[in-house]
Design a protein around this motif. Structure first.
Motif, mmCIF file in Angstrom:
data_model
loop_
_atom_site.group_PDB
_atom_site.id
_atom_site.type_symbol
_atom_site.label_atom_id
_atom_site.label_comp_id
_atom_site.label_asym_id
_atom_site.label_seq_id
_atom_site.Cartn_x
_atom_site.Cartn_y
_atom_site.Cartn_z
ATOM 1 N N MET A 3 23.302 85.765 51.170
ATOM 2 C CA MET A 3 22.338 85.134 50.311
ATOM 3 C C MET A 3 21.449 84.063 51.152
ATOM 4 S SD MET A 3 24.225 84.405 46.874
ATOM 5 C CE MET A 3 23.412 85.072 45.574
ATOM 6 N N THR A 4 20.266 84.204 51.003
ATOM 7 C CA THR A 4 19.480 83.546 51.666
ATOM 8 C C THR A 4 19.106 82.198 50.719
ATOM 9 O OG1 THR A 4 17.303 84.354 50.610
ATOM 10 C CG2 THR A 4 18.132 85.456 52.755
ATOM 11 N N ALA A 5 18.515 81.208 51.381
ATOM 12 C CA ALA A 5 18.243 80.009 50.567
ATOM 13 C C ALA A 5 17.437 80.077 49.350
ATOM 14 C CB ALA A 5 17.906 79.135 51.391
ATOM 15 N N LEU A 6 16.403 81.074 49.582
ATOM 16 C CA LEU A 6 15.566 81.456 48.518
ATOM 17 C C LEU A 6 16.311 82.348 47.550
ATOM 18 C CD1 LEU A 6 12.409 81.232 47.656
ATOM 19 C CD2 LEU A 6 12.163 83.282 48.951
ATOM 20 N N THR A 7 17.066 83.074 47.689
ATOM 21 C CA THR A 7 17.509 83.784 46.735
ATOM 22 C C THR A 7 18.674 82.863 45.547
ATOM 23 O OG1 THR A 7 18.012 85.723 48.175
ATOM 24 C CG2 THR A 7 19.119 85.778 46.069
ATOM 25 N N ILE A 12 19.861 79.712 40.721
ATOM 26 C CA ILE A 12 19.947 78.571 40.328
ATOM 27 C C ILE A 12 18.984 78.247 39.030
ATOM 28 C CG2 ILE A 12 20.154 76.082 40.321
ATOM 29 C CD1 ILE A 12 21.432 76.595 43.068
ATOM 30 N N LEU A 13 17.572 78.608 39.792
ATOM 31 C CA LEU A 13 16.468 78.326 38.502
ATOM 32 C C LEU A 13 16.759 79.275 37.386
ATOM 33 C CD1 LEU A 13 13.897 76.945 38.087
ATOM 34 C CD2 LEU A 13 12.559 78.692 39.362
ATOM 35 N N ALA A 14 16.888 80.458 37.562
ATOM 36 C CA ALA A 14 17.273 81.363 36.517
ATOM 37 C C ALA A 14 18.369 80.788 35.732
ATOM 38 C CB ALA A 14 17.523 82.765 36.904
ATOM 39 N N ALA A 15 19.396 80.386 36.099
ATOM 40 C CA ALA A 15 20.388 79.890 35.322
ATOM 41 C C ALA A 15 20.098 78.697 34.454
ATOM 42 C CB ALA A 15 21.669 79.398 36.056
ATOM 43 N N LEU A 16 19.206 77.461 35.159
ATOM 44 C CA LEU A 16 18.845 76.568 34.401
ATOM 45 C C LEU A 16 17.981 76.929 33.163
ATOM 46 C CD1 LEU A 16 18.352 73.889 37.307
ATOM 47 C CD2 LEU A 16 19.997 73.991 35.628
ATOM 48 N N LEU A 17 17.082 77.793 33.662
ATOM 49 C CA LEU A 17 15.970 78.460 32.515
ATOM 50 C C LEU A 17 16.917 78.898 31.303
ATOM 51 C CD1 LEU A 17 13.298 78.634 31.588
ATOM 52 C CD2 LEU A 17 13.152 80.893 33.008
ATOM 53 N N ALA A 18 17.798 79.693 31.667
ATOM 54 C CA ALA A 18 18.727 80.312 30.400
ATOM 55 C C ALA A 18 19.221 79.394 29.819
ATOM 56 C CB ALA A 18 19.527 81.198 31.195
ATOM 57 N N LEU A 19 20.057 78.465 30.364
ATOM 58 C CA LEU A 19 20.543 77.102 29.763
ATOM 59 C C LEU A 19 19.440 76.471 28.749
ATOM 60 C CD1 LEU A 19 23.182 75.523 29.257
ATOM 61 C CD2 LEU A 19 22.297 74.162 31.372
#
Length: 142
Positions: A3-7, A12-19
């Motif tokens: 996994m790259t840093a961007l991925t 993490i951003l997707a998980a926070l948005l889902a939360l």
């Protein structure tokens, strides 16, 4: 494949948005369940044991006055009073600003040692509910 840093950042951003979306959906659903076809009023309470104002939702249901905390997972009221046990005193201005309740007035609940802070229109609604007859009470009075 590493996994790259961007991925990783995207995940993490997707998980926070889902939360955030799930939290907002829960708050909306909880409010709908609490209302159960009744109107809700925004109000705050404080007691001698907890002198800070706690914001909550008030449901006037039949002969019950129920208070729910604005935040939290509980679907049941944290405080409940029977209409005939509630003794609302005269309204007085609140000495501090309560977020969400502009120009709040405070009333004492009598022997329950709890103070309520409500907006003036909400106080009028609670007072009218309190002074009216509960559903089915003295329906055959001529």
């Amino acid at each position: 494949m590493a996994m790259t840093a961007l991925t990783t950042a995207e995940l993490i951003l997707a998980a926070l948005l889902a939360l955030v979306v799930l939290t907002l959906a829960f708050i909306w659903l909880r409010r709908k369940v609490i209302a159960r076809g009744h109107d809700l009023i925004l109000g705050a309470i404080r007691t001698p044991a907890d002198p800070r104002w706690r914001l909550g939702l008030i449901r006037l249901r039949g002969d019950q006055f129920e208070w729910f905390s604005v935040v939290g997972p509980r679907m049941r009221s944290e405080r409940s009073w029977a209409r005939h046990d509630l003794d609302l005193g005269a309204p007085t201005p609140v000495d501090v600003d309560i977020p969400g309740i502009p120009g709040a007035v405070m009333v004492d609940t009598g022997r329950h040692q709890t103070e309520l802070a409500l907006s003036p229109p909400s106080y009028t609604a609670v007072r009218a509910w309190h002074e009216s007859s509960p559903p089915g009470f003295n329906v055959n009075v001529a």
